[in-house]
Scaffold this active site. Sequence first.
Site, mmCIF file in Angstrom:
data_model
loop_
_atom_site.group_PDB
_atom_site.id
_atom_site.type_symbol
_atom_site.label_atom_id
_atom_site.label_comp_id
_atom_site.label_asym_id
_atom_site.label_seq_id
_atom_site.Cartn_x
_atom_site.Cartn_y
_atom_site.Cartn_z
ATOM 1 N N GLU A 198 -9.789 -6.908 -1.399
ATOM 2 C CA GLU A 198 -9.867 -6.995 -2.849
ATOM 3 C C GLU A 198 -11.330 -7.142 -3.265
ATOM 4 O O GLU A 198 -12.190 -7.507 -2.443
ATOM 5 C CB GLU A 198 -9.090 -8.225 -3.334
ATOM 6 C CG GLU A 198 -7.607 -8.153 -3.073
ATOM 7 C CD GLU A 198 -6.935 -6.958 -3.737
ATOM 8 O OE1 GLU A 198 -6.980 -6.845 -4.962
ATOM 9 O OE2 GLU A 198 -6.377 -6.122 -3.015
ATOM 10 N N LYS A 216 2.475 -10.639 -3.554
ATOM 11 C CA LYS A 216 3.387 -9.572 -3.124
ATOM 12 C C LYS A 216 4.773 -10.110 -2.779
ATOM 13 O O LYS A 216 5.783 -9.499 -3.120
ATOM 14 C CB LYS A 216 2.769 -8.836 -1.927
ATOM 15 C CG LYS A 216 1.524 -8.045 -2.316
ATOM 16 C CD LYS A 216 0.764 -7.571 -1.094
ATOM 17 C CE LYS A 216 -0.433 -6.720 -1.469
ATOM 18 N NZ LYS A 216 -1.318 -6.451 -0.322
ATOM 19 N N ASP A 255 -3.188 -12.869 -2.135
ATOM 20 C CA ASP A 255 -2.725 -11.486 -2.293
ATOM 21 C C ASP A 255 -1.309 -11.323 -1.721
ATOM 22 O O ASP A 255 -0.421 -10.770 -2.379
ATOM 23 C CB ASP A 255 -3.713 -10.547 -1.577
ATOM 24 C CG ASP A 255 -3.297 -9.092 -1.701
ATOM 25 O OD1 ASP A 255 -3.480 -8.513 -2.776
ATOM 26 O OD2 ASP A 255 -2.766 -8.548 -0.715
ATOM 27 N N GLY A 276 0.817 -1.223 0.000
ATOM 28 C CA GLY A 276 0.000 0.000 0.000
ATOM 29 C C GLY A 276 0.847 1.268 0.000
ATOM 30 O O GLY A 276 1.498 1.598 -0.990
HETATM 31 P P1 NDP Z 1 -12.089 -1.066 -6.675
HETATM 32 O O1 NDP Z 1 -12.915 -2.250 -6.998
HETATM 33 O O2 NDP Z 1 -12.504 -0.184 -5.557
HETATM 34 O O3 NDP Z 1 -11.932 -0.153 -7.973
HETATM 35 C C1 NDP Z 1 -11.774 -0.634 -9.274
HETATM 36 C C2 NDP Z 1 -12.625 0.247 -10.160
HETATM 37 O O4 NDP Z 1 -12.373 -0.063 -11.518
HETATM 38 C C3 NDP Z 1 -14.112 0.006 -9.916
HETATM 39 O O5 NDP Z 1 -14.775 1.243 -9.785
HETATM 40 C C4 NDP Z 1 -14.553 -0.724 -11.167
HETATM 41 O O6 NDP Z 1 -15.877 -0.484 -11.502
HETATM 42 C C5 NDP Z 1 -13.614 -0.129 -12.198
HETATM 43 N N1 NDP Z 1 -13.486 -0.986 -13.371
HETATM 44 C C6 NDP Z 1 -13.176 -2.298 -13.394
HETATM 45 N N2 NDP Z 1 -13.164 -2.753 -14.642
HETATM 46 C C7 NDP Z 1 -13.493 -1.688 -15.438
HETATM 47 C C8 NDP Z 1 -13.679 -1.528 -16.840
HETATM 48 N N3 NDP Z 1 -13.544 -2.561 -17.679
HETATM 49 N N4 NDP Z 1 -14.025 -0.316 -17.315
HETATM 50 C C9 NDP Z 1 -14.195 0.716 -16.455
HETATM 51 N N5 NDP Z 1 -14.055 0.629 -15.112
HETATM 52 C C10 NDP Z 1 -13.700 -0.567 -14.615
HETATM 53 O O7 NDP Z 1 -10.621 -1.584 -6.447
HETATM 54 P P2 NDP Z 1 -9.430 -0.864 -5.675
HETATM 55 O O8 NDP Z 1 -9.403 0.567 -5.992
HETATM 56 O O9 NDP Z 1 -9.456 -1.284 -4.262
HETATM 57 O O10 NDP Z 1 -8.171 -1.595 -6.323
HETATM 58 C C11 NDP Z 1 -7.674 -1.251 -7.601
HETATM 59 C C12 NDP Z 1 -6.344 -1.933 -7.818
HETATM 60 O O11 NDP Z 1 -5.421 -1.511 -6.801
HETATM 61 C C13 NDP Z 1 -6.402 -3.467 -7.699
HETATM 62 O O12 NDP Z 1 -5.447 -4.017 -8.572
HETATM 63 C C14 NDP Z 1 -5.978 -3.715 -6.252
HETATM 64 O O13 NDP Z 1 -5.427 -4.990 -6.057
HETATM 65 C C15 NDP Z 1 -4.923 -2.647 -6.078
HETATM 66 N N6 NDP Z 1 -4.670 -2.215 -4.723
HETATM 67 C C16 NDP Z 1 -5.703 -1.876 -3.892
HETATM 68 C C17 NDP Z 1 -5.454 -1.402 -2.623
HETATM 69 C C18 NDP Z 1 -6.531 -1.009 -1.690
HETATM 70 O O14 NDP Z 1 -6.231 -0.637 -0.552
HETATM 71 N N7 NDP Z 1 -7.797 -1.039 -2.088
HETATM 72 C C19 NDP Z 1 -4.063 -1.260 -2.137
HETATM 73 C C20 NDP Z 1 -3.051 -1.639 -3.101
HETATM 74 C C21 NDP Z 1 -3.361 -2.103 -4.331
HETATM 75 P P3 NDP Z 1 -17.019 -1.526 -11.019
HETATM 76 O O15 NDP Z 1 -16.913 -1.598 -9.519
HETATM 77 O O16 NDP Z 1 -18.266 -0.883 -11.486
HETATM 78 O O17 NDP Z 1 -16.707 -2.833 -11.661
HETATM 79 N N1 HSE Z 2 -6.392 -6.169 -0.333
HETATM 80 C C1 HSE Z 2 -5.083 -5.700 -0.129
HETATM 81 C C2 HSE Z 2 -4.753 -5.767 1.349
HETATM 82 C C3 HSE Z 2 -4.932 -4.292 -0.627
HETATM 83 O O1 HSE Z 2 -5.673 -5.923 2.157
HETATM 84 O O2 HSE Z 2 -3.579 -5.696 1.699
HETATM 85 C C4 HSE Z 2 -3.515 -3.793 -0.596
HETATM 86 O O3 HSE Z 2 -2.730 -4.441 -1.546
#
Ligand code: NDP
Ligand code: HSE
Length: 425
Positions: free
Chosen positions: A188, A203, A199, A132
């Site tokens: 996730e 990492k 996950d 993160g």
């Molecule tokens: P979310 O599900 O909150 O956000 C992903 C967004 O992308 C959603 O709004 C989704 O829309 C949109 N989306 C997916 N596919 C499409 C598409 N084909 N066209 C347009 N929009 C699309 O996920 P996060 O923000 O939590 O995570 C994003 C990435 O970051 C992931 O790879 C995750 O593993 C990584 N990550 C997340 C962390 C966290 O703390 N959350 C920390 C570190 C890494 P919809 O929901 O409508 O499908």
């Molecule tokens: N789902 C992940 C976690 C987000 O809980 O650590 C950060 O990569």
Amino acid sequence: MIKIAILGCGTVGGGVYKLIQKNSNDIKMRTGKQVDVKWVLEKDVAKAKAAGVAEEQITQNIEAVLADAEVQIVVELMGGLTFAYDCIVKAIKAGKNIVTANKDLIAVKGEEIFVLAKENGVDVHFEASVGGGIPVIGAMQNVLCANMYSDIVGILNGTTNYILTKMTEQGISYQTALAQASELGYAEANPSSDVEGTDAARKIAILASIAFNSRCTLDDVYQEGITQIIEKDITLANKLGYQIKLVAMAKERDEKIILFVRPAFVKNEHPLAAVNDVFNAVFLKCDAADEIMLYGRGAGEMPTASSVVGDIMAICTSIANKTTGNYGLNCYKNKEVLEIGELLSSFCLRLRVEDKPNVLAGIASELGKRGVSIASVIQSPVPEGKLSSLTIITHETKEKYLQEAIVDLKEKEYVKKANIFMCLG
Ligand code: NDP
Ligand code: HSE
């Protein structure tokens, strides 16, 4: 001015948009470039608007985004393997630099992406894919790059650490704690990858590839999650002076690597025992700097946005200096990955046995035959039937010797149940 496109405006994408708006002037002063978000690809328009994105910036047309010659950086924050991969490949072929937080993609398709980036002379940055808001990838690739690493030990998943902390400190149920972690934006989209250890496995594969210069993928990582942990396990660990943590570890000895993710008994005195809630930590052992520990928020909107925007700013500097082509991992070695049975560690062996003469002697004999030495034994009665619960802490042993003993012990009529936890510290 550098125009960027953000693909996905969920927890992280929304945070990235907000951070760029908030610190816009300082980002310009620090990099010499104004960062301008031209497009936000998002299916859910209301979600993007809630993050402050103007309606005219929101699109569902990926082809138009990738064909836009003004866009120099594509920031992939959708997650998943298929669509995200296609977008990144097309963007690289179109000469765009990439930032992603997608550990699934880096751990599984990293090699293909980096080869393509090299061919096209673009940057690929992925700091947020591990830990993160903790700048662990940057630290390993840049400041610590003179070192040879031998050990990486970490708590690399915020969701599971949050769940275990809440179960331990507040007695909250597993299901309630998981629901809270999802609500807070830590989990996730499919939280089974958090709780089953996948996950964290992705990492540790990424960090091991950086540390050991040898490509490690998800398939190389032995993996156990926290779904089987019950309140009694936590109580027992605490009584013995340990905390249960989902530990990710990678070690290299004599050009051989061992990698795993598993719930472990971490001694209260070990620095990782004090890492609670959504916090993550990475403990590195290397030949010159010796021991380093990095600590911070492992998930969540703004901490993750910090890493993503840091990557965007690094690319702005590369573009300004005409030095793009920094494409990730340089895996110039091909080291053997060992089976988990080769792990050398102390373990906690838990047995449910009949309470009668010679049982302890029989167990000690099975362990002794394989050179597994006992450090301590605690016996406590079990209310149902004439049974006892035995907790045996071993001295350091190869895991395979203990597993072989367990196979034979399970055949004894007096052994009703047997399982192990690795001990750390
Ligand atoms: P979310 O599900 O909150 O956000 C992903 C967004 O992308 C959603 O709004 C989704 O829309 C949109 N989306 C997916 N596919 C499409 C598409 N084909 N066209 C347009 N929009 C699309 O996920 P996060 O923000 O939590 O995570 C994003 C990435 O970051 C992931 O790879 C995750 O593993 C990584 N990550 C997340 C962390 C966290 O703390 N959350 C920390 C570190 C890494 P919809 O929901 O409508 O499908
Ligand atoms: N789902 C992940 C976690 C987000 O809980 O650590 C950060 O990569």
